[in-house]
Motif scaffolding. Structure first.
Motif, PDB file in Angstrom:
ATOM      1  N   HIS A 101       0.839  -1.199   0.000  1.00  0.00           N
ATOM      2  CA  HIS A 101       0.000   0.000   0.000  1.00  0.00           C
ATOM      3  C   HIS A 101       0.876   1.252   0.000  1.00  0.00           C
ATOM      4  O   HIS A 101       0.608   2.223  -0.720  1.00  0.00           O
ATOM      5  CB  HIS A 101      -0.915  -0.019   1.227  1.00  0.00           C
ATOM      6  CG  HIS A 101      -1.908   1.091   1.250  1.00  0.00           C
ATOM      7  ND1 HIS A 101      -2.389   1.638   2.418  1.00  0.00           N
ATOM      8  CD2 HIS A 101      -2.513   1.779   0.251  1.00  0.00           C
ATOM      9  CE1 HIS A 101      -3.238   2.610   2.136  1.00  0.00           C
ATOM     10  NE2 HIS A 101      -3.334   2.706   0.825  1.00  0.00           N
ATOM     11  N   PHE A 102       1.937   1.216   0.780  1.00  0.00           N
ATOM     12  CA  PHE A 102       2.890   2.327   0.825  1.00  0.00           C
ATOM     13  C   PHE A 102       3.493   2.562  -0.559  1.00  0.00           C
ATOM     14  O   PHE A 102       3.568   3.703  -1.033  1.00  0.00           O
ATOM     15  CB  PHE A 102       3.979   2.016   1.856  1.00  0.00           C
ATOM     16  CG  PHE A 102       5.188   2.906   1.802  1.00  0.00           C
ATOM     17  CD1 PHE A 102       5.066   4.285   1.751  1.00  0.00           C
ATOM     18  CD2 PHE A 102       6.470   2.366   1.823  1.00  0.00           C
ATOM     19  CE1 PHE A 102       6.183   5.108   1.708  1.00  0.00           C
ATOM     20  CE2 PHE A 102       7.589   3.163   1.786  1.00  0.00           C
ATOM     21  CZ  PHE A 102       7.443   4.545   1.718  1.00  0.00           C
ATOM     22  N   LEU A 103       3.922   1.499  -1.232  1.00  0.00           N
ATOM     23  CA  LEU A 103       4.558   1.626  -2.541  1.00  0.00           C
ATOM     24  C   LEU A 103       3.596   2.226  -3.560  1.00  0.00           C
ATOM     25  O   LEU A 103       3.982   3.083  -4.358  1.00  0.00           O
ATOM     26  CB  LEU A 103       5.060   0.268  -3.025  1.00  0.00           C
ATOM     27  CG  LEU A 103       6.172  -0.382  -2.184  1.00  0.00           C
ATOM     28  CD1 LEU A 103       6.531  -1.752  -2.746  1.00  0.00           C
ATOM     29  CD2 LEU A 103       7.398   0.499  -2.113  1.00  0.00           C
ATOM     30  N   ARG A 104       2.335   1.791  -3.540  1.00  0.00           N
ATOM     31  CA  ARG A 104       1.353   2.329  -4.483  1.00  0.00           C
ATOM     32  C   ARG A 104       1.132   3.820  -4.264  1.00  0.00           C
ATOM     33  O   ARG A 104       1.112   4.610  -5.215  1.00  0.00           O
ATOM     34  CB  ARG A 104       0.024   1.582  -4.349  1.00  0.00           C
ATOM     35  CG  ARG A 104       0.038   0.163  -4.877  1.00  0.00           C
ATOM     36  CD  ARG A 104      -1.388  -0.373  -5.056  1.00  0.00           C
ATOM     37  NE  ARG A 104      -2.171  -0.308  -3.829  1.00  0.00           N
ATOM     38  CZ  ARG A 104      -2.194  -1.258  -2.907  1.00  0.00           C
ATOM     39  NH1 ARG A 104      -1.439  -2.351  -3.051  1.00  0.00           N
ATOM     40  NH2 ARG A 104      -2.952  -1.149  -1.827  1.00  0.00           N
ATOM     41  N   CYS A 105       0.965   4.219  -3.011  1.00  0.00           N
ATOM     42  CA  CYS A 105       0.707   5.630  -2.707  1.00  0.00           C
ATOM     43  C   CYS A 105       1.933   6.492  -2.987  1.00  0.00           C
ATOM     44  O   CYS A 105       1.811   7.618  -3.492  1.00  0.00           O
ATOM     45  CB  CYS A 105       0.278   5.783  -1.245  1.00  0.00           C
ATOM     46  SG  CYS A 105      -1.348   5.094  -0.875  1.00  0.00           S
ATOM     47  N   PHE A 106       3.117   5.963  -2.666  1.00  0.00           N
ATOM     48  CA  PHE A 106       4.338   6.730  -2.917  1.00  0.00           C
ATOM     49  C   PHE A 106       4.492   6.992  -4.411  1.00  0.00           C
ATOM     50  O   PHE A 106       4.825   8.113  -4.822  1.00  0.00           O
ATOM     51  CB  PHE A 106       5.549   5.970  -2.380  1.00  0.00           C
ATOM     52  CG  PHE A 106       6.813   6.789  -2.341  1.00  0.00           C
ATOM     53  CD1 PHE A 106       7.215   7.409  -1.166  1.00  0.00           C
ATOM     54  CD2 PHE A 106       7.598   6.945  -3.474  1.00  0.00           C
ATOM     55  CE1 PHE A 106       8.368   8.172  -1.124  1.00  0.00           C
ATOM     56  CE2 PHE A 106       8.760   7.708  -3.443  1.00  0.00           C
ATOM     57  CZ  PHE A 106       9.143   8.315  -2.263  1.00  0.00           C
ATOM     58  N   LYS A 107       4.244   5.988  -5.218  1.00  0.00           N
ATOM     59  CA  LYS A 107       4.367   6.169  -6.663  1.00  0.00           C
ATOM     60  C   LYS A 107       3.328   7.149  -7.176  1.00  0.00           C
ATOM     61  O   LYS A 107       3.599   7.957  -8.070  1.00  0.00           O
ATOM     62  CB  LYS A 107       4.231   4.828  -7.371  1.00  0.00           C
ATOM     63  CG  LYS A 107       4.562   4.901  -8.855  1.00  0.00           C
ATOM     64  CD  LYS A 107       4.629   3.517  -9.478  1.00  0.00           C
ATOM     65  CE  LYS A 107       5.055   3.599 -10.937  1.00  0.00           C
ATOM     66  NZ  LYS A 107       5.155   2.260 -11.560  1.00  0.00           N
ATOM     67  N   GLN A 108       2.117   7.107  -6.610  1.00  0.00           N
ATOM     68  CA  GLN A 108       1.055   8.007  -7.045  1.00  0.00           C
ATOM     69  C   GLN A 108       1.400   9.463  -6.782  1.00  0.00           C
ATOM     70  O   GLN A 108       1.239  10.323  -7.652  1.00  0.00           O
ATOM     71  CB  GLN A 108      -0.253   7.657  -6.328  1.00  0.00           C
ATOM     72  CG  GLN A 108      -1.416   8.583  -6.684  1.00  0.00           C
ATOM     73  CD  GLN A 108      -2.665   8.300  -5.869  1.00  0.00           C
ATOM     74  OE1 GLN A 108      -2.702   7.368  -5.059  1.00  0.00           O
ATOM     75  NE2 GLN A 108      -3.702   9.089  -6.078  1.00  0.00           N
ATOM     76  N   PHE A 109       1.890   9.764  -5.575  1.00  0.00           N
ATOM     77  CA  PHE A 109       2.144  11.155  -5.209  1.00  0.00           C
ATOM     78  C   PHE A 109       3.612  11.560  -5.366  1.00  0.00           C
ATOM     79  O   PHE A 109       3.913  12.729  -5.590  1.00  0.00           O
ATOM     80  CB  PHE A 109       1.702  11.413  -3.764  1.00  0.00           C
ATOM     81  CG  PHE A 109       0.238  11.227  -3.540  1.00  0.00           C
ATOM     82  CD1 PHE A 109      -0.683  12.053  -4.162  1.00  0.00           C
ATOM     83  CD2 PHE A 109      -0.247  10.216  -2.724  1.00  0.00           C
ATOM     84  CE1 PHE A 109      -2.048  11.881  -3.960  1.00  0.00           C
ATOM     85  CE2 PHE A 109      -1.604  10.037  -2.511  1.00  0.00           C
ATOM     86  CZ  PHE A 109      -2.511  10.872  -3.138  1.00  0.00           C
ATOM     87  N   GLY A 110       4.511  10.584  -5.235  1.00  0.00           N
ATOM     88  CA  GLY A 110       5.935  10.911  -5.307  1.00  0.00           C
ATOM     89  C   GLY A 110       6.532  10.783  -6.695  1.00  0.00           C
ATOM     90  O   GLY A 110       7.636  11.256  -6.944  1.00  0.00           O
TER      91      GLY A 110
END
Length: 271
Positions: free
Chosen positions: A247-256
């Motif tokens: 979940h962290f990886l998905r969100c990081f890629k989305q916003f980062g």
């Protein structure tokens, strides 16, 4: 009072990038205290690692990793560095850069902290571009800077209009504990407004849903923790409130805009 010229910062500057009217420096803060001084140009300070205290004539800011400050030109301030490694990323904007683009410096007066996570994501992207250093770095950085200034001016315009008190209180509440398991009932109870009113009006002032905003804050917090080599990605994901590493990886890629491992390699390689 000392004036620092273009490209000059107290400490050990490990990299300087000169673009057209834009100077980027990556500096380790080595002095425990720097007395009152000012800089020739308007600039951003983005703390990548460690802590610093900065004071100006109006405010004193305690700046851990992930803190972003904007300083207009010739605005005096001082710095205190607590013990430990501290690294700052600076972006100077020369007057002729503003003039060439017909931008008005006086719309961003004085020195102030920037808390908007969307603005910070733009600064992380500028950091990434500065480390790539190819033939497209100049146009990429300038484009991101213009987006940054536009976003900041929109935020400042919002401050000047009538904004409900609960908006500021909610920003502080979520920023203090982005990893918390917040509910609409809990937040509306603290703010003393109805959950329907909160969910309906939230996007008006935050330009996203409550859930999206909390995810942004969690990703923003994770950026600041990536400089700590003692923390694994799993450690960081749980510290920031994500259910699991995927979940962290998905969100990081989305916003980062990238994955955290790639950003960490870039960050640590550039120290």
């Amino acid at each position: 009072m000392k004036q620092l010229q273009t490209g000059s910062f107290y400490g050990q500057t490990n990299q300087t990038t000169h673009l057209q009217g834009i100077i980027i420096t990556d500096t380790e803060y080595t002095l425990d205290k720097v007395d009152w001084h000012y800089h020739e140009n308007a600039y951003f300070t983005f703390i990548l690692a460690g802590n610093v205290i900065e004071g100006n004539k109006k405010e004193v800011y305690h700046c851990p990793a992930g803190s972003l400050l904007f300083h207009n030109w010739l605005d005096p301030h001082y710095n205190i560095k607590p013990k430990g490694f501290t690294r700052g990323f600076h972006i100077e904007l020369q007057k002729h850069w503003f003039d060439a683009l017909e931008l008005k410096q006086d719309k961003l007066e004085g020195s102030f902290a920037v808390d908007d996570p969307d603005v910070k994501f733009l600064l992380y992207r500028i950091f990434k571009e500065s480390k790539l250093g190819d033939e497209l770095t100049g146009i990429a950085v300038e484009s991101l800077l213009l987006q940054t200034l536009h976003k900041m001016q929109l935020n400042n315009a919002g401050v000047s209009r009538q904004i409900p008190t609960w908006v500021g209180r909610l920003k502080e509440l979520l920023a203090d504990d982005p990893a918390g398991k917040h509910t609409l009932a809990e937040l509306s109870g603290i703010l003393q407004i109805h959950p329907v009113h909160l969910s309906r009006d939230f996007s008006k002032y935050f330009n996203c849903t409550v859930g999206e905003y909390i995810r942004k804050l969690r990703v923003e917090k994770s950026f600041a923790l990536l400089a700590d080599e003692g923390l694994s990605l799993t450690d960081i994901s749980f510290t920031c409130g994500f259910a699991d590493q995927s979940h962290f990886l998905r969100c990081f890629k989305q916003f980062g805009g990238s994955n955290p491992s790639a950003y960490r390699r870039l960050l640590l390689r550039a120290c």
